[in-house]
Design an enzyme around this catalytic site. Structure first.
Site, mmCIF file in Angstrom:
data_model
loop_
_atom_site.group_PDB
_atom_site.id
_atom_site.type_symbol
_atom_site.label_atom_id
_atom_site.label_comp_id
_atom_site.label_asym_id
_atom_site.label_seq_id
_atom_site.Cartn_x
_atom_site.Cartn_y
_atom_site.Cartn_z
ATOM 1 N N HIS A 361 0.805 -1.230 0.000
ATOM 2 C CA HIS A 361 0.000 0.000 0.000
ATOM 3 C C HIS A 361 0.834 1.275 0.000
ATOM 4 C CE1 HIS A 361 -4.028 -1.772 0.799
ATOM 5 N NE2 HIS A 361 -3.307 -2.716 1.383
ATOM 6 N N LYS A 549 -8.481 14.058 4.931
ATOM 7 C CA LYS A 549 -7.632 12.871 4.890
ATOM 8 C C LYS A 549 -6.654 12.983 6.053
ATOM 9 C CE LYS A 549 -6.418 14.054 0.625
ATOM 10 N NZ LYS A 549 -6.477 12.854 -0.158
ATOM 11 N N ARG A 550 -5.822 11.950 6.273
ATOM 12 C CA ARG A 550 -4.826 12.087 7.317
ATOM 13 C C ARG A 550 -3.888 13.251 7.016
ATOM 14 N NH1 ARG A 550 -4.341 8.228 11.503
ATOM 15 N NH2 ARG A 550 -2.490 9.447 12.014
ATOM 16 N N LYS A 555 0.803 14.640 1.598
ATOM 17 C CA LYS A 555 -0.552 14.935 1.122
ATOM 18 C C LYS A 555 -0.738 16.438 0.877
ATOM 19 C CE LYS A 555 -2.477 10.871 3.490
ATOM 20 N NZ LYS A 555 -3.078 9.986 2.478
ATOM 21 N N THR A 657 -8.466 6.878 -1.720
ATOM 22 C CA THR A 657 -9.826 6.356 -1.889
ATOM 23 C C THR A 657 -10.833 7.475 -1.611
ATOM 24 O OG1 THR A 657 -9.536 5.462 0.333
ATOM 25 C CG2 THR A 657 -9.473 3.884 -1.485
ATOM 26 N N LYS A 661 -14.598 8.741 -3.374
ATOM 27 C CA LYS A 661 -15.840 9.067 -2.652
ATOM 28 C C LYS A 661 -16.355 10.439 -3.091
ATOM 29 C CE LYS A 661 -13.969 6.245 0.979
ATOM 30 N NZ LYS A 661 -13.075 6.210 2.136
#
Ligand code: DL6
Length: 818
Positions: A361, A549-550, A555, A657, A661
């Protein structure tokens, strides 16, 4: 909601009676006096009654057919709330809503009483939960195997703009859906030493002087949509083997009894809150071996109930290892096959390597687990011996294939530099290695795992992630779900590719209007949530631009907030500059020990304080940081988003992911060509997304060449220099101008995440968003196309691929004998 299909006749009156009786028997109260939490419990027990027969019937059918089963081994299952989802999948949601209305309760309010089952950090754990939903819906025999952490992912509070962590005591009121299965408890051993005993010419390896715990499973039902299938999420609790009793004190065993209790208690105490980062703690390795040993032991015992020949294991079982965390399974299976089943090495290895499969992952080095040999061998002495032998034989194979090539050994050995490399163990011991999006798999094959790929290319494959539309559309966005069903029927609920039928409506003005009105209603719902939780007024007519998100540097929430600072500067200093009102919404937990990530949260909140309170910009910008982002509030957030921020440094986000969504709920992606964004763009068309920034190739090229010099940008780009300066001149920290210096330093010294490099391109993409949103029809069309093209991203599609190509599972039909 308007679910077209409903399973059997739902007995509304019977259900109501049961809820009333449950309140009485559970809490010794009439229903009028029950607290909302008590009503939630009573309703859940009544729903569980509807589940149980299906659960039993499913397992009867599996046994009757002696089916092949996948065991999805995962340290994390980020399930969220169960009640609403269970009702949706039972197809009873509307009926129960009506029944509760008649009893004077609002189902949404009752759902809100349930704590999230937050047994995961982020994408990896939520993926596991979506997979379970799809497995059950498609009728594939499966167990999820994990840990029943006493405390799940911490609850996040925001105090003075800083994150504070609070324990998530999710089990404090009990979990109505779980079933304790003491009869399936097994022993798990740690430490001690290995003694060799020779019997009839064969050496037996016996672990002695160990400490052990009793692993006790709790089963949670995982309900398939409208098909009577109920699979199981089995999470393991730890108990002392020898119950603590005062009697032991006299026998001199007091300390031993206490030790055992403490060991059991600490193993399952808490989920490590690290996302994409490995903590290297001894307790973490204990957790891993604990749940793996228990799950594998139990799976073998179950296999043996129906099958005589252990050599047939690969025909009946696959252990899918979710990242490196469960990969000790390879060695544990070898141990059981040799030490308990009496097989020789070659036989055991053949079975193991046809039973285990591994999903990678991440390519981020800091997330790939490596255990010091000293620790590993001390904690798991027999397992270590087996790993040593796996390594010895694997290295021989490498040397046979690449004689004299020491680099190959260095890059692929399981034991190297005093460490046990868990990814290498997984690859050596698996028949399948997959990445989670096309780009990610390509990077694994061409770079990160290149040597393994060259050695055994047939082992590698891609399985692009997916999400369940049942939770993230049918439950989360009932208005849109109903609208879609009105337009194209309800088959999308179990076959998301049907969404493409919506394409005929994208130019229809009435449909555009309806679609955007639904978005508006969802924005009002989120605005209400924000008012209640943040006490900030946001205008639902503004663009809801969302990054949830985290929190992680890769990110790039920092890029987002720097750009907000830049827009604010423009509003303040460029009289001719105008922009469409925008609400920037963030939600993110940072690992408790990740200082820089926590500082970014503080920066976001500090910018919010300044910008939200500056009347001179007339509400053109609002910044909101939603506290305690989790599955349950995510559902409201996705439904309300206009813009989906997916802005990771290209090559770093394996898949993502959340991006799927948002797309499903009609929010175009503003993102880099990273992870599954690439496939989103392929599906929806680049003209229906806002793509910017360096490509993965470009990022990796810079990295090979030692990075780039952020000072070149600092010196030449006035807008960038200005926001950077504001990080250290007290604009956002008047009481302590140095507060954000670390962020300034990280950006100006190395900028390993290419934030400054991508800044202009991001700002340009944001301008395109601003312009595009003002074209109402154009935007509506784009939003609708995103929903219409989201079919590929159902976890049903992903699971079909795993089931056909890796697991070789057969579907089972379950009917209820009335
Ligand atoms: O595959 C699920 C999810 C991806 O969508 C994310 O892109 C990726 O970052 C995440 N990976 C991890 C790796 N973990 N550790 N530890 O969480 O997996």
């Amino acid at each position: 909601m308007n679910q077209m299909k409903m399973l059997a006749d739902f007995d509304k009156e019977g259900f109501k009676k049961e809820v009333i009786t449950n309140v009485k028997t559970l809490f010794r109260k009439p229903i009028e006096e029950a607290t909302p939490q008590q009503v939630f419990q009573a309703v859940s027990y009544a729903v569980k009654d509807d589940i149980i027969d299906r659960w039993i019937a499913t397992h009867k059918e599996y046994e009757k057919k002696n089916v092949k089963t996948v065991y999805y081994l995962s340290m994390e299952f980020l399930m969220g709330r169960a009640l609403g989802n269970n009702l949706i999948n039972l197809t009873y949601y509307d009926a129960v809503k009506e029944a509760l209305d008649e009893l004077g309760f609002d189902l949404n309010f009752i759902e809100d009483q349930e704590p999230d089952a937050a047994l995961g950090n982020g994408g990896l754990g939520r993926l596991a939960a979506c997979f379970l939903d799809s497995l059950a819906t498609l009728g594939y025999p499966a167990y999820g195997c994990g840990i029943r952490y006493k405390y799940g992912m911490f609850k996040q509070g925001i105090k003075d703009g800083y994150q504070v962590e609070m324990p998530d005591d999710w089990l404090k009121d009990g979990n109505p859906f779980e079933v304790k299965r003491s009869e399936y408890a097994v022993e798990v051993k740690f430490g001690g030493y290995v003694r060799v005993e020779n019997k009839n010419g064969r050496n037996y390896f016996i672990q002695d002087g160990y400490q052990s715990v009793r692993a006790v499973p709790y089963d949670l039902p995982v309900i398939g949509y409208g098909n009577n299938v109920v699979n199981t999420l089995r999470i393991w609790d730890a108990e002392a083997i020898q119950e603590f009793c005062l009697d032991s004190f006299d026998k001199g065993e007091y300390e031993k009894a206490v030790e055992q209790q403490n060991l059991a208690k600490t193993i399952v105490e808490v989920l490590y809150p690290n996302d994409n980062h490995y903590a290297g703690k001894e307790l973490r390795l204990r957790q891993q071996y604990f749940f793996i040993s228990a799950s594998v032991q139990r799976a073998i015992l179950k296999f043996k109930e129906l099958n005589k020949d252990i050599h047939k294991l690969p025909e009946k079982v696959t252990f899918q290892m979710n990242d490196t965390h469960p990969t000790v399974a390879v060695a544990e299976l070898m141990r059981i096959l040799m030490d308990e089943e009496g097989l020789e090495w070659d036989d055991a290895w053949d079975i193991t390597t046809r039973t285990c499969a591994y999903t990678n992952h991440t390519i981020m080095a800091e997330a790939l687990e490596k255990w010091p040999i000293e620790l590993f061998s001390r904690l798991l002495p027999r397992i270590y011996q087996i790993v040593e032998e796996i390594n010895r034989r694997f290295v021989l194979k490498i040397q046979e294939m690449y004689p004299g090539n020491q680099d190959k050994v260095k890059n692929m050995a399981v034991l190297y530099d005093g460490q046990v490399k868990m990814a290498h163990l997984a690859i050596a011991g698996s028949y399948s290695v997959n990445g989670v999006a096309a780009l990610h798999t390509k990077i694994l094959e061409e770079r990160e795992l290149k040597d393994f790929y060259e050695m055994r290319p047939e082992q590698f494959n891609n399985k692009t992630n997916g999400i369940t539309q049942r939770r993230f559309l049918l439950h989360a966005n009932p208005l849109l779900a109903n609208w879609i069903t009105d337009k194209i029927g309800d088959e999308w609920i179990t076959n998301l590719s049907h969404l493409k039928k919506l394409k005929v409506y994208v130019n229809d003005e009435k449909c555009q209007h309806e679609f955007m009105n639904i978005k508006y209603q969802n924005k009002i719902r989120l605005a209400k949530y924000i008012k209640e939780h943040n006490n900030v007024d946001v205008d639902p007519r503004s663009i809801f631009d969302v990054q949830v998100k985290r929190l992680h540097e890769y990110k790039r929430q920092l890029l987002n907030i720097l750009h907000v600072m830049h827009l604010y500067n423009r509003l303040k200093t460029e009289p001719e500059f105008d922009m469409y009102p925008r609400t920037f919404i963030f939600g993110a937990k940072a690992s408790a020990g990740y200082k820089r990530a926590k500082l970014i949260i503080k920066l976001i909140n500090s910018v919010a304080d300044v910008v939200n309170n500056d009347a001179s910009i007339e509400g053109k910008i609002k910044v909101v940081f939603i506290e305690n982002y989790r599955v349950s509030n995510a559902e409201i957030i996705f439904a309300a988003a206009d813009v989906s921020e997916q802005i990771s440094t290209a090559s770093r986000e394996a898949s993502g992911t959340g991006n799927m969504k948002f797309m499903l709920n009609g929010a175009p992606t503003l993102g880099t060509m990273d992870g599954a964004n690439v496939e989103i763009v392929e599906e929806v068309g680049i003209e229906n997304a806002f793509i910017f920034g360096l490509s993965a190739e470009e990022v990796m090229k810079y990295e090979r060449e030692g990075g780039y010099n952020p000072m070149d940008i600092y010196n030449n780009n006035q807008a960038v220099r200005r926001v950077l300066t504001q990080l250290i001149d007290g604009t956002y920290a008047p009481d302590d101008p140095d507060r954000f210096r670390d962020l300034y330093d990280s950006l100006t010294k190395e900028d390993v995440y290419f934030i400054l490099k991508d800044f202009d391109s991001y700002a340009e993409a944001q301008q395109k968003v601003d312009k595009a949103y003002q074209d109402e029809k154009g935007w509506a069309k784009m939003a609708m196309l995103n929903t219409a093209c989201a079919g590929k991203f159902s976890s049903d599609r992903t699971i079909e691929e795993y089931a056909k190509e890796i697991w070789k599972l057969k579907k089972v039909k379950v009917s209820l004998d009335k």
